[in-house]
Design an enzyme around this catalytic site. Structure first.
Site, PDB file in Angstrom:
ATOM      1  N   TYR A  26      41.910  30.422  44.520  1.00  0.00           N
ATOM      2  CA  TYR A  26      43.156  30.620  43.764  1.00  0.00           C
ATOM      3  C   TYR A  26      44.405  30.437  44.632  1.00  0.00           C
ATOM      4  CZ  TYR A  26      40.685  32.209  39.535  1.00  0.00           C
ATOM      5  OH  TYR A  26      39.916  32.277  38.392  1.00  0.00           O
ATOM      6  N   ASN A  37      39.837  36.590  30.774  1.00  0.00           N
ATOM      7  CA  ASN A  37      39.603  35.400  29.940  1.00  0.00           C
ATOM      8  C   ASN A  37      38.279  34.677  30.211  1.00  0.00           C
ATOM      9  OD1 ASN A  37      40.324  34.190  32.319  1.00  0.00           O
ATOM     10  ND2 ASN A  37      42.111  33.102  31.503  1.00  0.00           N
ATOM     11  N   HIS A  84      36.340  30.209  34.210  1.00  0.00           N
ATOM     12  CA  HIS A  84      37.189  29.274  34.948  1.00  0.00           C
ATOM     13  C   HIS A  84      36.639  27.873  34.754  1.00  0.00           C
ATOM     14  CE1 HIS A  84      39.381  27.242  38.155  1.00  0.00           C
ATOM     15  NE2 HIS A  84      38.234  26.670  38.459  1.00  0.00           N
ATOM     16  N   LYS A 111      33.152  34.444  34.775  1.00  0.00           N
ATOM     17  CA  LYS A 111      33.823  35.470  35.578  1.00  0.00           C
ATOM     18  C   LYS A 111      33.153  36.851  35.379  1.00  0.00           C
ATOM     19  CE  LYS A 111      38.385  33.144  35.321  1.00  0.00           C
ATOM     20  NZ  LYS A 111      39.796  33.341  34.871  1.00  0.00           N
ATOM     21  N   GLU A 152      36.721  21.800  44.177  1.00  0.00           N
ATOM     22  CA  GLU A 152      36.172  23.133  43.888  1.00  0.00           C
ATOM     23  C   GLU A 152      34.645  23.143  43.976  1.00  0.00           C
ATOM     24  OE1 GLU A 152      37.911  24.364  40.149  1.00  0.00           O
ATOM     25  OE2 GLU A 152      39.883  24.653  41.046  1.00  0.00           O
TER      26      GLU A 152
HETATM   27  P1  IDP Z   1      43.189  28.587  33.931  1.00  0.00           P
HETATM   28  O1  IDP Z   1      42.123  29.571  34.341  1.00  0.00           O
HETATM   29  O2  IDP Z   1      43.197  28.389  32.433  1.00  0.00           O
HETATM   30  O3  IDP Z   1      43.123  27.303  34.699  1.00  0.00           O
HETATM   31  P2  IDP Z   1      45.490  29.278  35.585  1.00  0.00           P
HETATM   32  O4  IDP Z   1      46.898  29.109  35.175  1.00  0.00           O
HETATM   33  O5  IDP Z   1      44.936  28.350  36.617  1.00  0.00           O
HETATM   34  O6  IDP Z   1      44.585  29.266  34.263  1.00  0.00           O
HETATM   35  O7  IDP Z   1      45.350  30.773  36.096  1.00  0.00           O
HETATM   36  C1  IDP Z   1      44.160  31.188  36.746  1.00  0.00           C
HETATM   37  C2  IDP Z   1      43.728  32.512  36.176  1.00  0.00           C
HETATM   38  O8  IDP Z   1      44.687  33.487  36.557  1.00  0.00           O
HETATM   39  C3  IDP Z   1      43.668  32.595  34.650  1.00  0.00           C
HETATM   40  O9  IDP Z   1      42.457  32.115  34.111  1.00  0.00           O
HETATM   41  C4  IDP Z   1      43.835  34.073  34.428  1.00  0.00           C
HETATM   42  O10 IDP Z   1      42.588  34.752  34.673  1.00  0.00           O
HETATM   43  C5  IDP Z   1      44.806  34.449  35.531  1.00  0.00           C
HETATM   44  N1  IDP Z   1      46.206  34.420  35.070  1.00  0.00           N
HETATM   45  C6  IDP Z   1      46.988  33.331  34.923  1.00  0.00           C
HETATM   46  N2  IDP Z   1      48.227  33.669  34.510  1.00  0.00           N
HETATM   47  C7  IDP Z   1      48.211  35.015  34.415  1.00  0.00           C
HETATM   48  C8  IDP Z   1      49.205  35.969  34.012  1.00  0.00           C
HETATM   49  O11 IDP Z   1      50.339  35.641  33.693  1.00  0.00           O
HETATM   50  N3  IDP Z   1      48.794  37.271  34.030  1.00  0.00           N
HETATM   51  C9  IDP Z   1      47.533  37.664  34.381  1.00  0.00           C
HETATM   52  N4  IDP Z   1      46.582  36.789  34.764  1.00  0.00           N
HETATM   53  C10 IDP Z   1      46.916  35.495  34.760  1.00  0.00           C
HETATM   54 MG    MG Z   2      43.432  26.927  36.721  1.00  0.00          MG
END
Ligand code: IDP
Ligand code: MG
Length: 150
Positions: A49, A112, A115, A9, A126
């Site tokens: 997303y 984080n 992805h 990212k 994807e």
């Molecule tokens: P993942 O990336 O571990 O699969 P997902 O639940 O699919 O996690 O969420 C996609 C992305 O959205 C996360 O990697 C993070 O960057 C962001 N995200 C998810 N939940 C939150 C939140 O509660 N606050 C802010 N960003 C979030």
């Molecule tokens: Mg995800």
């Protein structure tokens, strides 16, 4: 062979962690079948997303992923989806195990770094969303028999 979509990212690119991230997937044994450096469009971000549309973090998430260039990869291997998710670590970096990418390099959920597809079905979908067929390369790797038993 199972495929997963990995995105380094914008924070990973800005922080100079792309090489470190690729290194970990390569070392794990996953085979690169596609890779590109790109600026993500609003449209692609919203499609990628789509499952999160309507959630409180949807708009900041789209803004984050479109804020600066990314490196996107299609990786292949036995159990590629689950293996890559383990290498990436838990979504919340403060809960991610040490030794994972997020556990070693990140602190906040909205920054984080990586992805990874979350199911075999989403891995296929994807990879198709982010890469054209012409951008994907099927190739035999010399050390495949030392990584894939079958
Ligand atoms: P993942 O990336 O571990 O699969 P997902 O639940 O699919 O996690 O969420 C996609 C992305 O959205 C996360 O990697 C993070 O960057 C962001 N995200 C998810 N939940 C939150 C939140 O509660 N606050 C802010 N960003 C979030
Ligand atoms: Mg995800």
């Amino acid at each position: 062979m199972e495929r997963t979509l990995i995105i380094a990212k914008p924070d990973a690119v800005q922080r100079g962690l792309v090489g470190e991230i690729i290194r970990r997937f390569e070392a794990r044994g996953l085979r690169i079948v596609g890779m590109k450096f790109m600026q993500v469009s609003q449209e692609l971000a919203e499609q990628h997303y789509a499952v999160h549309r309507g959630k409180s973090f949807f708009e900041p998430l789209v803004k984050y992923i479109t804020s600066s260039p990314v490196v996107v990869m299609a990786l292949e291997g036995t159990n590629a989806v689950a293996a890559a998710r383990m290498t990436i670590g838990a979504t919340k970096p403060n809960e991610a195990a040490a030794g994972t990418i997020r556990g070693d390099f990140a602190l906040e959920i909205g920054r984080n770094l990586v992805h990874g597809s979350d199911s075999v079905e989403n891995g296929q979908a994807e990879v198709s969303l982010w890469f054209s067929e012409a951008e994907l390369v099927s190739w035999p790797r010399n050390n495949d028999p030392w990584i894939f038993e079958g």
